[in-house]
Motif scaffolding. Sequence first.
Motif, PDB file in Angstrom:
ATOM      1  N   PRO A  52       0.814  -1.228   0.000  1.00 45.58           N
ATOM      2  CA  PRO A  52       0.000   0.000   0.000  1.00 45.58           C
ATOM      3  C   PRO A  52       0.841   1.270   0.000  1.00 45.58           C
ATOM      4  CG  PRO A  52      -0.946  -1.619   1.497  1.00 45.58           C
ATOM      5  CD  PRO A  52       0.369  -2.176   1.042  1.00 45.58           C
ATOM      6  N   GLU A  53       2.003   1.249   0.681  1.00 48.45           N
ATOM      7  CA  GLU A  53       2.871   2.429   0.680  1.00 48.45           C
ATOM      8  C   GLU A  53       3.349   2.750  -0.734  1.00 48.45           C
ATOM      9  OE1 GLU A  53       3.859   4.708   2.677  1.00 48.45           O
ATOM     10  OE2 GLU A  53       3.322   4.055   4.691  1.00 48.45           O
ATOM     11  N   ALA A  54       3.718   1.720  -1.505  1.00 51.16           N
ATOM     12  CA  ALA A  54       4.163   1.943  -2.880  1.00 51.16           C
ATOM     13  C   ALA A  54       3.015   2.469  -3.734  1.00 51.16           C
ATOM     14  CB  ALA A  54       4.718   0.652  -3.468  1.00 51.16           C
ATOM     15  N   LEU A  55       1.812   1.953  -3.504  1.00 50.62           N
ATOM     16  CA  LEU A  55       0.640   2.438  -4.230  1.00 50.62           C
ATOM     17  C   LEU A  55       0.397   3.912  -3.924  1.00 50.62           C
ATOM     18  CD1 LEU A  55      -1.844   1.897  -6.005  1.00 50.62           C
ATOM     19  CD2 LEU A  55      -3.032   1.079  -3.952  1.00 50.62           C
ATOM     20  N   ALA A  56       0.537   4.291  -2.655  1.00 45.37           N
ATOM     21  CA  ALA A  56       0.347   5.694  -2.270  1.00 45.37           C
ATOM     22  C   ALA A  56       1.389   6.592  -2.929  1.00 45.37           C
ATOM     23  CB  ALA A  56       0.392   5.828  -0.749  1.00 45.37           C
ATOM     24  N   ARG A  57       2.638   6.151  -2.965  1.00 45.80           N
ATOM     25  CA  ARG A  57       3.689   6.955  -3.587  1.00 45.80           C
ATOM     26  C   ARG A  57       3.434   7.132  -5.076  1.00 45.80           C
ATOM     27  NH1 ARG A  57       7.131   4.308   0.332  1.00 45.80           N
ATOM     28  NH2 ARG A  57       7.725   2.631  -1.074  1.00 45.80           N
ATOM     29  N   MET A  58       3.055   6.058  -5.738  1.00 49.03           N
ATOM     30  CA  MET A  58       2.761   6.125  -7.161  1.00 49.03           C
ATOM     31  C   MET A  58       1.610   7.088  -7.429  1.00 49.03           C
ATOM     32  SD  MET A  58       0.970   3.259  -9.546  1.00 49.03           S
ATOM     33  CE  MET A  58      -0.566   3.688  -8.701  1.00 49.03           C
ATOM     34  N   LEU A  59       0.576   7.001  -6.608  1.00 49.16           N
ATOM     35  CA  LEU A  59      -0.593   7.854  -6.779  1.00 49.16           C
ATOM     36  C   LEU A  59      -0.242   9.318  -6.571  1.00 49.16           C
ATOM     37  CD1 LEU A  59      -3.646   8.047  -7.214  1.00 49.16           C
ATOM     38  CD2 LEU A  59      -3.954   7.589  -4.777  1.00 49.16           C
ATOM     39  N   SER A  60       0.579   9.599  -5.570  1.00 50.14           N
ATOM     40  CA  SER A  60       0.973  10.976  -5.282  1.00 50.14           C
ATOM     41  C   SER A  60       1.754  11.580  -6.440  1.00 50.14           C
ATOM     42  CB  SER A  60       1.819  11.005  -4.003  1.00 50.14           C
ATOM     43  OG  SER A  60       2.229  12.314  -3.701  1.00 50.14           O
ATOM     44  N   VAL A  61       2.693  10.808  -6.999  1.00 46.75           N
ATOM     45  CA  VAL A  61       3.516  11.329  -8.091  1.00 46.75           C
ATOM     46  C   VAL A  61       2.715  11.457  -9.382  1.00 46.75           C
ATOM     47  CG1 VAL A  61       5.494  10.818  -9.567  1.00 46.75           C
ATOM     48  CG2 VAL A  61       5.667  10.519  -7.099  1.00 46.75           C
ATOM     49  N   SER A  62       1.878  10.461  -9.693  1.00 43.83           N
ATOM     50  CA  SER A  62       1.168  10.452 -10.971  1.00 43.83           C
ATOM     51  C   SER A  62       0.126  11.556 -11.070  1.00 43.83           C
ATOM     52  CB  SER A  62       0.505   9.085 -11.190  1.00 43.83           C
ATOM     53  OG  SER A  62      -0.496   8.849 -10.222  1.00 43.83           O
ATOM     54  N   THR A  63      -0.355  12.060  -9.921  1.00 44.42           N
ATOM     55  CA  THR A  63      -1.392  13.096  -9.951  1.00 44.42           C
ATOM     56  C   THR A  63      -0.867  14.475  -9.567  1.00 44.42           C
ATOM     57  OG1 THR A  63      -1.999  12.535  -7.665  1.00 44.42           O
ATOM     58  CG2 THR A  63      -3.238  11.445  -9.427  1.00 44.42           C
ATOM     59  N   ALA A  64       0.425  14.587  -9.272  1.00 40.00           N
ATOM     60  CA  ALA A  64       0.969  15.843  -8.755  1.00 40.00           C
ATOM     61  C   ALA A  64       0.804  16.994  -9.742  1.00 40.00           C
ATOM     62  CB  ALA A  64       2.444  15.659  -8.396  1.00 40.00           C
ATOM     63  N   THR A  65       1.119  16.764 -11.013  1.00 40.28           N
ATOM     64  CA  THR A  65       1.041  17.838 -12.007  1.00 40.28           C
ATOM     65  C   THR A  65      -0.392  18.300 -12.204  1.00 40.28           C
ATOM     66  OG1 THR A  65       2.990  16.984 -13.154  1.00 40.28           O
ATOM     67  CG2 THR A  65       1.544  18.449 -14.392  1.00 40.28           C
ATOM     68  N   LEU A  66      -1.318  17.349 -12.305  1.00 45.62           N
ATOM     69  CA  LEU A  66      -2.731  17.697 -12.484  1.00 45.62           C
ATOM     70  C   LEU A  66      -3.252  18.496 -11.298  1.00 45.62           C
ATOM     71  CD1 LEU A  66      -5.343  17.391 -14.131  1.00 45.62           C
ATOM     72  CD2 LEU A  66      -5.751  15.227 -12.935  1.00 45.62           C
ATOM     73  N   ALA A  67      -2.868  18.074 -10.083  1.00 45.10           N
ATOM     74  CA  ALA A  67      -3.332  18.776  -8.885  1.00 45.10           C
ATOM     75  C   ALA A  67      -2.774  20.197  -8.824  1.00 45.10           C
ATOM     76  CB  ALA A  67      -2.946  17.986  -7.638  1.00 45.10           C
ATOM     77  N   ARG A  68      -1.470  20.332  -9.092  1.00 43.30           N
ATOM     78  CA  ARG A  68      -0.865  21.670  -9.064  1.00 43.30           C
ATOM     79  C   ARG A  68      -1.518  22.599 -10.069  1.00 43.30           C
ATOM     80  NH1 ARG A  68       4.134  18.922  -8.513  1.00 43.30           N
ATOM     81  NH2 ARG A  68       4.463  19.141 -10.771  1.00 43.30           N
ATOM     82  N   GLY A  69      -1.864  22.062 -11.248  1.00 45.49           N
ATOM     83  CA  GLY A  69      -2.462  22.874 -12.285  1.00 45.49           C
ATOM     84  C   GLY A  69      -3.810  23.456 -11.890  1.00 45.49           C
ATOM     85  N   ARG A  70      -4.479  22.823 -10.948  1.00 47.78           N
ATOM     86  CA  ARG A  70      -5.785  23.317 -10.496  1.00 47.78           C
ATOM     87  C   ARG A  70      -5.716  23.946  -9.109  1.00 47.78           C
ATOM     88  NH1 ARG A  70     -10.058  21.982 -13.631  1.00 47.78           N
ATOM     89  NH2 ARG A  70     -11.482  22.384 -11.888  1.00 47.78           N
ATOM     90  N   GLY A  71      -4.487  24.156  -8.623  1.00 47.03           N
ATOM     91  CA  GLY A  71      -4.335  24.793  -7.320  1.00 47.03           C
ATOM     92  C   GLY A  71      -4.787  23.926  -6.165  1.00 47.03           C
ATOM     93  N   ILE A  72      -4.620  22.613  -6.297  1.00 47.39           N
ATOM     94  CA  ILE A  72      -5.096  21.668  -5.283  1.00 47.39           C
ATOM     95  C   ILE A  72      -3.905  21.056  -4.556  1.00 47.39           C
ATOM     96  CG2 ILE A  72      -6.259  19.449  -4.920  1.00 47.39           C
ATOM     97  CD1 ILE A  72      -8.032  20.171  -7.326  1.00 47.39           C
ATOM     98  N   ALA A  73      -3.963  21.046  -3.236  1.00 43.79           N
ATOM     99  CA  ALA A  73      -2.979  20.347  -2.411  1.00 43.79           C
ATOM    100  C   ALA A  73      -3.512  18.935  -2.169  1.00 43.79           C
ATOM    101  CB  ALA A  73      -2.763  21.081  -1.097  1.00 43.79           C
ATOM    102  N   LEU A  74      -2.891  17.947  -2.802  1.00 43.10           N
ATOM    103  CA  LEU A  74      -3.333  16.558  -2.678  1.00 43.10           C
ATOM    104  C   LEU A  74      -2.413  15.826  -1.722  1.00 43.10           C
ATOM    105  CD1 LEU A  74      -5.224  14.270  -3.668  1.00 43.10           C
ATOM    106  CD2 LEU A  74      -3.496  13.775  -5.419  1.00 43.10           C
ATOM    107  N   ASP A  75      -2.985  15.262  -0.671  1.00 41.48           N
ATOM    108  CA  ASP A  75      -2.206  14.518   0.317  1.00 41.48           C
ATOM    109  C   ASP A  75      -2.646  13.063   0.283  1.00 41.48           C
ATOM    110  OD1 ASP A  75      -0.341  14.588   2.750  1.00 41.48           O
ATOM    111  OD2 ASP A  75      -2.127  13.634   3.562  1.00 41.48           O
TER     112      ASP A  75
END
Length: 292
Positions: free
Chosen positions: A19-42
Amino acid sequence: MDGDNLHHASDRQRTAFAPEALARMLSVSTATLARGRGIALDVSVLTGTPPRLVGDAETAGALCNALAASAIASSGPGRLDIRLSALPAGDERVTLRAELTGRFDTQGESGFGQELAGRLLAALGSRMTVEQEADGLRRAVLDMPAALPSRATDAERLMNWARARGGRLLVVDDSATNRLVVAGLLAKAGFSVETANGGAEAVEAVSQAPVPPEAVLMDVAMPDMDGLTATATIRRLGDERARIPIIAVTANALPEDRVRCLAAGMNDYLTKPVRRAELLGALERWLAPQPA
């Protein structure tokens, strides 16, 4: 779909995953999309979640990405939180749960529920609910089938895997002591281990060796060329060597350190002092099975 059907429908493509690896992958794969909309994704894993699960890891990753992307696309600037956990579901079965909380829209042609529904319907065995919270936040809960590893201890299972698989590894660290410790742990597990004392030497070992290592255990803070620069250089090689798994082994333990490592092209992230089970678990996640 009831609980039994939820789990039986996804007994295909069962592999071990963290699950930790899944969380890391999810955080990295969505980082650009989140930043583009001004969203802090944790994205995080709740305390008490088993370190390893067995299930359809590819589908779980795709669904979690769809969940996050749909919420980001239907949210304004603000914060979204995703928490991964595992709930008992009888025998050794569990439910892998991704719980997303934030202010996302569920209405309209491109709304959250509309966009995600088709993906979930195609993924047999998973289900989602969306609830309105009293404080105005919405909570989306995505449940996916999984199971616990076999009754053998994880350490024993990983040692058995390592001895059966073997392979050539490169350990990179500017500290001779750290190199010896990590190389010794891996050698006792059955791997052939080479070492490099810095990033430049690591790049040379990957790019120039007649047969490159199958994976690299990379320190981050090194004086000649740091691990981030070395990783980025390897990723630009332009052939199959550019895709060698690189796992950070570092004393830098802050969340932003983890993000920097993954953004530089590393596959995984371990903090010092590292244990053999952690090393073997990361290698199992990223090393392809040996051909028969």
